[in-house]
Write an enzyme that holds these catalytic residues in place. Structure first.
Site, PDB file in Angstrom:
ATOM      1  N   SER A 124       0.847  -1.202   0.000  1.00  0.00           N
ATOM      2  CA  SER A 124       0.000   0.000   0.000  1.00  0.00           C
ATOM      3  C   SER A 124       0.875   1.241   0.000  1.00  0.00           C
ATOM      4  O   SER A 124       1.992   1.236   0.551  1.00  0.00           O
ATOM      5  CB  SER A 124      -0.855  -0.018   1.269  1.00  0.00           C
ATOM      6  OG  SER A 124      -1.425   1.244   1.489  1.00  0.00           O
ATOM      7  N   TYR A 149      -2.073  -1.081  10.960  1.00  0.00           N
ATOM      8  CA  TYR A 149      -2.308  -1.649   9.627  1.00  0.00           C
ATOM      9  C   TYR A 149      -1.150  -1.266   8.699  1.00  0.00           C
ATOM     10  O   TYR A 149      -0.553  -2.122   8.040  1.00  0.00           O
ATOM     11  CB  TYR A 149      -3.641  -1.133   9.040  1.00  0.00           C
ATOM     12  CG  TYR A 149      -3.734  -1.376   7.549  1.00  0.00           C
ATOM     13  CD1 TYR A 149      -3.975  -2.651   7.057  1.00  0.00           C
ATOM     14  CD2 TYR A 149      -3.545  -0.333   6.635  1.00  0.00           C
ATOM     15  CE1 TYR A 149      -4.018  -2.890   5.685  1.00  0.00           C
ATOM     16  CE2 TYR A 149      -3.597  -0.561   5.267  1.00  0.00           C
ATOM     17  CZ  TYR A 149      -3.831  -1.840   4.800  1.00  0.00           C
ATOM     18  OH  TYR A 149      -3.864  -2.073   3.445  1.00  0.00           O
ATOM     19  N   LYS A 153       2.005  -3.622   6.848  1.00  0.00           N
ATOM     20  CA  LYS A 153       2.373  -3.671   5.427  1.00  0.00           C
ATOM     21  C   LYS A 153       3.877  -3.415   5.261  1.00  0.00           C
ATOM     22  O   LYS A 153       4.554  -4.079   4.486  1.00  0.00           O
ATOM     23  CB  LYS A 153       1.586  -2.633   4.624  1.00  0.00           C
ATOM     24  CG  LYS A 153       0.121  -2.961   4.479  1.00  0.00           C
ATOM     25  CD  LYS A 153      -0.085  -4.125   3.509  1.00  0.00           C
ATOM     26  CE  LYS A 153      -1.482  -4.647   3.534  1.00  0.00           C
ATOM     27  NZ  LYS A 153      -1.671  -5.904   2.834  1.00  0.00           N
TER      28      LYS A 153
HETATM   29  P1  NAD Z   1     -10.960  -7.514   1.475  1.00  0.00           P
HETATM   30  O1  NAD Z   1     -11.170  -7.479   2.936  1.00  0.00           O
HETATM   31  O2  NAD Z   1     -12.132  -7.281   0.589  1.00  0.00           O
HETATM   32  O3  NAD Z   1     -10.281  -8.891   1.038  1.00  0.00           O
HETATM   33  C1  NAD Z   1      -9.434  -9.611   1.885  1.00  0.00           C
HETATM   34  C2  NAD Z   1      -9.906 -11.057   1.867  1.00  0.00           C
HETATM   35  O4  NAD Z   1      -9.030 -11.822   2.690  1.00  0.00           O
HETATM   36  C3  NAD Z   1     -11.317 -11.235   2.426  1.00  0.00           C
HETATM   37  O5  NAD Z   1     -12.066 -12.036   1.536  1.00  0.00           O
HETATM   38  C4  NAD Z   1     -11.108 -11.933   3.762  1.00  0.00           C
HETATM   39  O6  NAD Z   1     -12.189 -12.802   4.071  1.00  0.00           O
HETATM   40  C5  NAD Z   1      -9.814 -12.671   3.524  1.00  0.00           C
HETATM   41  N1  NAD Z   1      -9.007 -12.919   4.729  1.00  0.00           N
HETATM   42  C6  NAD Z   1      -8.699 -12.061   5.722  1.00  0.00           C
HETATM   43  N2  NAD Z   1      -7.904 -12.651   6.615  1.00  0.00           N
HETATM   44  C7  NAD Z   1      -7.695 -13.916   6.177  1.00  0.00           C
HETATM   45  C8  NAD Z   1      -6.940 -15.015   6.663  1.00  0.00           C
HETATM   46  N3  NAD Z   1      -6.251 -14.938   7.816  1.00  0.00           N
HETATM   47  N4  NAD Z   1      -6.949 -16.170   5.960  1.00  0.00           N
HETATM   48  C9  NAD Z   1      -7.645 -16.274   4.786  1.00  0.00           C
HETATM   49  N5  NAD Z   1      -8.366 -15.264   4.290  1.00  0.00           N
HETATM   50  C10 NAD Z   1      -8.382 -14.088   4.966  1.00  0.00           C
HETATM   51  O7  NAD Z   1      -9.794  -6.451   1.147  1.00  0.00           O
HETATM   52  P2  NAD Z   1      -9.284  -5.902  -0.249  1.00  0.00           P
HETATM   53  O8  NAD Z   1      -9.677  -4.476  -0.345  1.00  0.00           O
HETATM   54  O9  NAD Z   1      -9.634  -6.826  -1.331  1.00  0.00           O
HETATM   55  O10 NAD Z   1      -7.719  -5.912  -0.001  1.00  0.00           O
HETATM   56  C11 NAD Z   1      -6.894  -6.982  -0.432  1.00  0.00           C
HETATM   57  C12 NAD Z   1      -5.465  -6.696  -0.014  1.00  0.00           C
HETATM   58  O11 NAD Z   1      -5.036  -5.465  -0.585  1.00  0.00           O
HETATM   59  C13 NAD Z   1      -5.277  -6.564   1.493  1.00  0.00           C
HETATM   60  O12 NAD Z   1      -4.064  -7.167   1.848  1.00  0.00           O
HETATM   61  C14 NAD Z   1      -5.214  -5.078   1.705  1.00  0.00           C
HETATM   62  O13 NAD Z   1      -4.481  -4.730   2.842  1.00  0.00           O
HETATM   63  C15 NAD Z   1      -4.505  -4.629   0.434  1.00  0.00           C
HETATM   64  N6  NAD Z   1      -4.777  -3.244   0.104  1.00  0.00           N
HETATM   65  C16 NAD Z   1      -6.074  -2.847  -0.061  1.00  0.00           C
HETATM   66  C17 NAD Z   1      -6.338  -1.517  -0.352  1.00  0.00           C
HETATM   67  C18 NAD Z   1      -7.774  -1.056  -0.525  1.00  0.00           C
HETATM   68  O14 NAD Z   1      -8.006   0.139  -0.544  1.00  0.00           O
HETATM   69  N7  NAD Z   1      -8.742  -1.925  -0.690  1.00  0.00           N
HETATM   70  C19 NAD Z   1      -5.285  -0.601  -0.480  1.00  0.00           C
HETATM   71  C20 NAD Z   1      -3.984  -1.045  -0.317  1.00  0.00           C
HETATM   72  C21 NAD Z   1      -3.732  -2.380  -0.022  1.00  0.00           C
HETATM   73  C1  UD1 Z   2      -7.101   4.825   3.579  1.00  0.00           C
HETATM   74  C2  UD1 Z   2      -6.200   4.343   4.688  1.00  0.00           C
HETATM   75  C3  UD1 Z   2      -4.931   3.772   4.120  1.00  0.00           C
HETATM   76  C4  UD1 Z   2      -5.246   2.647   3.155  1.00  0.00           C
HETATM   77  C5  UD1 Z   2      -6.172   3.206   2.078  1.00  0.00           C
HETATM   78  C6  UD1 Z   2      -6.590   2.107   1.156  1.00  0.00           C
HETATM   79  C7  UD1 Z   2      -6.770   5.813   6.553  1.00  0.00           C
HETATM   80  C8  UD1 Z   2      -6.278   6.868   7.469  1.00  0.00           C
HETATM   81  N1  UD1 Z   2      -5.933   5.447   5.580  1.00  0.00           N
HETATM   82  O1  UD1 Z   2      -6.445   5.788   2.839  1.00  0.00           O
HETATM   83  O2  UD1 Z   2      -4.116   3.259   5.150  1.00  0.00           O
HETATM   84  O3  UD1 Z   2      -4.070   2.150   2.555  1.00  0.00           O
HETATM   85  O4  UD1 Z   2      -7.350   3.739   2.697  1.00  0.00           O
HETATM   86  O5  UD1 Z   2      -7.390   2.617   0.160  1.00  0.00           O
HETATM   87  O6  UD1 Z   2      -7.846   5.289   6.722  1.00  0.00           O
HETATM   88  N2  UD1 Z   2     -12.796  11.098   3.273  1.00  0.00           N
HETATM   89  C9  UD1 Z   2     -13.842  11.941   3.615  1.00  0.00           C
HETATM   90  N3  UD1 Z   2     -14.983  11.394   4.121  1.00  0.00           N
HETATM   91  C10 UD1 Z   2     -15.140  10.043   4.295  1.00  0.00           C
HETATM   92  C11 UD1 Z   2     -14.070   9.180   3.942  1.00  0.00           C
HETATM   93  C12 UD1 Z   2     -12.903   9.746   3.448  1.00  0.00           C
HETATM   94  O7  UD1 Z   2     -13.729  13.158   3.469  1.00  0.00           O
HETATM   95  O8  UD1 Z   2     -16.214   9.619   4.774  1.00  0.00           O
HETATM   96  C13 UD1 Z   2     -11.564  11.678   2.687  1.00  0.00           C
HETATM   97  C14 UD1 Z   2     -10.292  11.399   3.458  1.00  0.00           C
HETATM   98  O9  UD1 Z   2     -10.052  12.391   4.405  1.00  0.00           O
HETATM   99  C15 UD1 Z   2      -9.253  11.379   2.322  1.00  0.00           C
HETATM  100  C16 UD1 Z   2     -10.030  10.840   1.121  1.00  0.00           C
HETATM  101  O10 UD1 Z   2     -11.404  11.039   1.430  1.00  0.00           O
HETATM  102  O11 UD1 Z   2      -8.841  12.697   2.028  1.00  0.00           O
HETATM  103  C17 UD1 Z   2      -9.794   9.354   0.862  1.00  0.00           C
HETATM  104  O12 UD1 Z   2     -10.023   8.626   2.068  1.00  0.00           O
HETATM  105  P1  UD1 Z   2     -10.011   7.019   2.103  1.00  0.00           P
HETATM  106  O13 UD1 Z   2     -10.884   6.504   1.026  1.00  0.00           O
HETATM  107  O14 UD1 Z   2     -10.300   6.608   3.505  1.00  0.00           O
HETATM  108  O15 UD1 Z   2      -8.531   6.642   1.685  1.00  0.00           O
HETATM  109  P2  UD1 Z   2      -7.108   7.089   2.335  1.00  0.00           P
HETATM  110  O16 UD1 Z   2      -7.293   7.987   3.475  1.00  0.00           O
HETATM  111  O17 UD1 Z   2      -6.263   7.559   1.224  1.00  0.00           O
END
Ligand code: NAD
Ligand code: UD1
Length: 338
Positions: A124, A149, A153
């Site tokens: 991330s 969190y 990472k």
């Molecule tokens: P998500 O929660 O939708 O998907 C994660 C999946 O992993 C879920 O289906 C959950 O049931 C499963 N899971 C959790 N713990 C587990 C375990 N111990 N064993 C087996 N399965 C398990 O999340 P996502 O948004 O799809 O994110 C996927 C990955 O990408 C994560 O590692 C997350 O940290 C990373 N990531 C996500 C974002 C984002 O904004 N969505 C941003 C940066 C990084």
């Molecule tokens: C968040 C996580 C980050 C993670 C990322 C994944 C936090 C502090 N950070 O990032 O660790 O990797 O998601 O996508 O949670 N906002 C509003 N109102 C809302 C929600 C968000 O104004 O109800 C604003 C936030 O202040 C920010 C922007 O929208 O400026 C995006 O927020 P969000 O979607 O939560 O993502 P990140 O903060 O970038």
């Protein structure tokens, strides 16, 4: 190739399963369903026209992993499984370190035992902390993430670098996601947050759908054009296509790959809310509240390295992101969970 997708029933993992199946790979999802549903695999299969096998289990279960790796003749692993709620990670840090860091270590040990050494990991942009410069390139100094969190990472990134140094025959990609949003254009799979969404896009979508009264805009006093936070939102389909490109790269190059997956374009909270309202044809009322602790003012990627090494670049517009999210949320499948 035969590929194991941990967290394959989750938001990003399900789109990755689909794109890999469509590229002709054999795919198995391993998920403990702690944040997803079993029927996601069936919906992926409906789109791809190929069955998707789900192994219900935990990524920390080394024996199970080793067995699946051997039985399914797995050649590469995409590791999405983990916990991702920033706020919860502050109140329950051990749960996060156990699942995220413990899960990654258990997975790598099972992979080493089964001699599977190709790994694509979901990192991330949070590893950059408060970015030292903008846009953020991969050689930007890593910051201090503001929560467990983010630290989990960063720790996993370091563990993978140590592993690669100790045994250069591993092929590891650390993909630093910016802000994944959107859904598959079929409206059959998408992000399904439980309870109140913590992130902007799912919240905006629920306001447009009339499920929530108004969006809270967390601060209008940032040093940005309209005073609200700026982020690099990337369509989830572009993101998973970047994973496919990373896999192709790893097949040609052993070692450690670290790349940003972002568009290179920053959008403010208000721009995002206005675009969503325009595309969905629904109002997105908002009210301004205080800044959210731990937020940075602006963060967007320098995507040049991914383009140079992987030949990949995000293609979809912010309108596509909003339209596809809206189709998912308004189509009756998305957001069904409370
Ligand atoms: P998500 O929660 O939708 O998907 C994660 C999946 O992993 C879920 O289906 C959950 O049931 C499963 N899971 C959790 N713990 C587990 C375990 N111990 N064993 C087996 N399965 C398990 O999340 P996502 O948004 O799809 O994110 C996927 C990955 O990408 C994560 O590692 C997350 O940290 C990373 N990531 C996500 C974002 C984002 O904004 N969505 C941003 C940066 C990084
Ligand atoms: C968040 C996580 C980050 C993670 C990322 C994944 C936090 C502090 N950070 O990032 O660790 O990797 O998601 O996508 O949670 N906002 C509003 N109102 C809302 C929600 C968000 O104004 O109800 C604003 C936030 O202040 C920010 C922007 O929208 O400026 C995006 O927020 P969000 O979607 O939560 O993502 P990140 O903060 O970038």
């Amino acid at each position: 190739m035969n590929i194991l997708i941990t967290g394959g029933n989750g938001y990003i993992g399900s789109h990755a399963c689909l794109v890999l199946q469509q590229a002709g790979h054999g795919v198995v999802s391993l998920d403990n369903l702690s944040n997803s549903r079993a029927d996601v695999a069936e919906r992926v299969a409906r789109i791809s026209g190929r069955p998707l096998r789900l192994v219900e289990g935990d990524v920390r279960d080394r024996e199970l992993l080793e067995r699946v790796l051997r039985q399914e003749k797995i050649e590469a692993v995409f590791h999405f499984a983990g916990l991702k709620a920033v706020g919860e990670s502050v109140s329950r840090p051990l749960r996060y370190y156990d699942c995220n860091v413990g899960g990654a270590v258990a997975l790598c040990r099972a992979m080493a035992a089964a001699a599977v050494k190709v790994l694509v990991f979901s990192s991330s942009a949070t590893v950059y902390g408060e970015p030292a410069r903008m846009p953020v390139a991969e050689d930007c100094p890593l910051g201090e993430p503001t929560n467990p969190y983010g630290r989990s990472k960063l720790m996993i990134e370091q563990i993978l670098a140590d592993l690669s140094r100790a045994d250069p025959s591993w092929r590891i990609a650390r993909l630093r996601y910016f802000n994944p949003v959107g859904a598959h254009e079929s409206g059959l799979i998408g992000e399904d947050p439980s309870g109140e969404p913590a992130n902007l896009m799912p919240y905006v979508a629920q306001v447009a759908a009339g499920k929530r009264e108004s969006l809270q805009v967390f601060g209008t006093d940032y040093p940005t054009a309209d005073g609200t936070g700026v982020r690099d939102y990337i369509h989830v389909m572009d993101l998973v296509e970047g994973h496919l490109a990373a896999l192709e790269y790893l097949r040609r190059h052993p070692g450690l790959l670290t790349v940003n997956l972002g568009t290179g374009r920053g959008l403010s909270v208000l721009e995002m809310a206005e675009t969503f309202a325009r595309v969905s044809g629904r109002p997105v009322p908002y009210r301004v509240t205080a800044r959210r602790p731990g937020d940075v003012a602006a963060c967007w990627a320098d995507p040049a390295l991914a383009q140079r090494l992987l030949g990949w670049r995000a293609q979809r517009s912010v309108e596509d992101m909003c339209r596809d999210t809206w189709r998912w949320v308004s189509g009756g499948v998305g957001g069904a969970r409370e």
